[in-house]
Design a protein around this motif. Structure first.
Motif, PDB file in Angstrom:
ATOM      1  N   THR A 280     126.500  53.341  41.272  1.00 48.73           N
ATOM      2  CA  THR A 280     125.984  53.956  42.492  1.00 48.73           C
ATOM      3  C   THR A 280     125.703  55.429  42.282  1.00 48.73           C
ATOM      4  N   ARG A 281     126.623  56.131  41.621  1.00 51.95           N
ATOM      5  CA  ARG A 281     126.457  57.577  41.392  1.00 51.95           C
ATOM      6  C   ARG A 281     125.213  57.864  40.550  1.00 51.95           C
ATOM      7  N   LEU A 282     124.969  57.060  39.526  1.00 55.06           N
ATOM      8  CA  LEU A 282     123.846  57.314  38.623  1.00 55.06           C
ATOM      9  C   LEU A 282     122.560  56.623  39.047  1.00 55.06           C
ATOM     10  N   GLY A 283     122.636  55.752  40.049  1.00 55.78           N
ATOM     11  CA  GLY A 283     121.445  55.073  40.514  1.00 55.78           C
ATOM     12  C   GLY A 283     120.914  54.041  39.540  1.00 55.78           C
ATOM     13  N   VAL A 284     121.819  53.375  38.835  1.00 54.19           N
ATOM     14  CA  VAL A 284     121.423  52.338  37.890  1.00 54.19           C
ATOM     15  C   VAL A 284     122.156  51.053  38.247  1.00 54.19           C
ATOM     16  N   SER A 285     121.785  49.963  37.585  1.00 56.31           N
ATOM     17  CA  SER A 285     122.422  48.686  37.873  1.00 56.31           C
ATOM     18  C   SER A 285     123.804  48.612  37.222  1.00 56.31           C
ATOM     19  N   GLU A 286     124.644  47.743  37.778  1.00 52.59           N
ATOM     20  CA  GLU A 286     125.964  47.544  37.180  1.00 52.59           C
ATOM     21  C   GLU A 286     125.845  46.953  35.785  1.00 52.59           C
TER      22      GLU A 286
END
Length: 318
Positions: A280-286
């Motif tokens: 969430t913080r980096l705006g990428v997928s898990e």
């Protein structure tokens, strides 16, 4: 109450979920009362005017996870403080065994580990003890291949050595750094100040601690070792190491740093963020975060996500 719901609690919670997320008094048997009380205490069931409503379990999982991590960090910090706490006792023990001004007798004088050691586990234990007690520098000439698992096991102790201000200089051969996993392990040490050089010509294996104790193999398979404390012998081995060190070339160009994104994820893990929170913080997928975490776990030899975060905390304190 344990950290996780027991079988009876799980069964009752699932019954509530199957009933539309609600549980009525008439749905309960007398034997369900202890499980009901435990679920309410955990926050998995919320009392209402007509019974109980099921609450989402993720919040409970996050809360328990935080509590467990906090508890584990407290224990690990205690483990790190333990050597300093026991330091006065260790010094008193050493002084009792080797009183100041007492005459030197045999090869073990001044060093409990001097002499020939024939047991592999004892060799490793005594080397580990010497690293823990080192105050200035460790010199290491390590020809040939280096066991990856051994490097991973020694990582925590090597980093502790470097963080308390000791120098660590190692000479390897090119074949040692041919394995990317080994290069990553070596890079973890150089990032904390260790120095590594490559020497193409043959040389002998030796470890020297504070220029007081030297360790050389007594068998090709490293199952036996000789611990030396004679000042003349140790000085000779140090001179041999310095000669090899002067002819060796720095290994910096061979130690590839991790990608920038991997470093950023490592920093967030070191702060205690979960995999989902990092994504969430980096705006990428898990899935992307999981791939980077997998590389970090391989790099650090970490078996769990918490262990990885603990390994990273000394590097990323910003």
């Amino acid at each position: 109450m344990t950290d996780e719901p027991g079988p009876a609690e799980r069964a009752l919670y699932l019954a509530a979920v199957r009933g539309g997320g609600r549980l009525r008094p008439e749905d309960l048997a007398p034997a369900d009362r202890p499980a009901l009380a435990a679920l309410v205490a955990r926050g998995l069931l919320t009392p209402t005017a007509t019974g109980w409503t099921a609450a989402g379990p993720r919040a409970l999982g996050d809360r328990i996870g935080v509590e467990l991590r906090t508890r584990a960090l407290r224990l690990l910090r205690h483990a790190e403080r333990l050597p300093a706490t026991l330091g006065p006792l260790a010094r008193a023990y050493d002084e009792a065994r080797h009183p100041v001004g007492a005459p030197s007798v045999g090869p073990s004088a001044g060093c409990p580990g001097a002499g020939v050691v024939v047991d592999t586990a004892e060799v490793r234990g005594r080397i580990s003890e010497l690293i823990s007690e080192c105050r200035e520098e460790v010199l290491a000439a390590q020809p040939g291949l280096r066991p990856l698992e051994g490097l991973r096991m020694a990582l925590s102790q090597d980093l502790s050595l470097l963080r308390r201000g000791c120098a660590l200089r190692t000479v390897y051969q090119s074949v040692t750094l041919a394995d990317p996993a080994v290069r990553s392990q070596v890079a973890l040490r150089t990032e904390q100040g260790a120095q590594v050089r490559i020497l193409a010509e043959p040389y002998e294996r030796v470890l020297v601690f504070d220029r007081v104790v030297a360790v050389i193999p007594a068998a090709e398979d490293r199952s036996r070792a000789v611990f030396l404390t004679d000042p003349t012998t140790v000085a000779y081995l140090v001179a041999q190491f310095e000669r090899d060190w002067a002819r060796a070339t720095p290994a910096d160009s061979r130690l590839d740093p991790p990608p920038v994104t991997t470093v950023r994820i490592g920093r967030l893990l070191a702060r205690g963020l979960t995999q989902r929170a990092v994504a969430t913080r980096l705006g990428v997928s898990e899935r992307t975060v999981a791939a980077h975490i997998s590389r970090l776990r391989d790099r650090y030899g970490a078996r769990t996500l918490f262990h990885l975060g603990w390994q990273l905390r000394g590097e990323h304190r910003d």
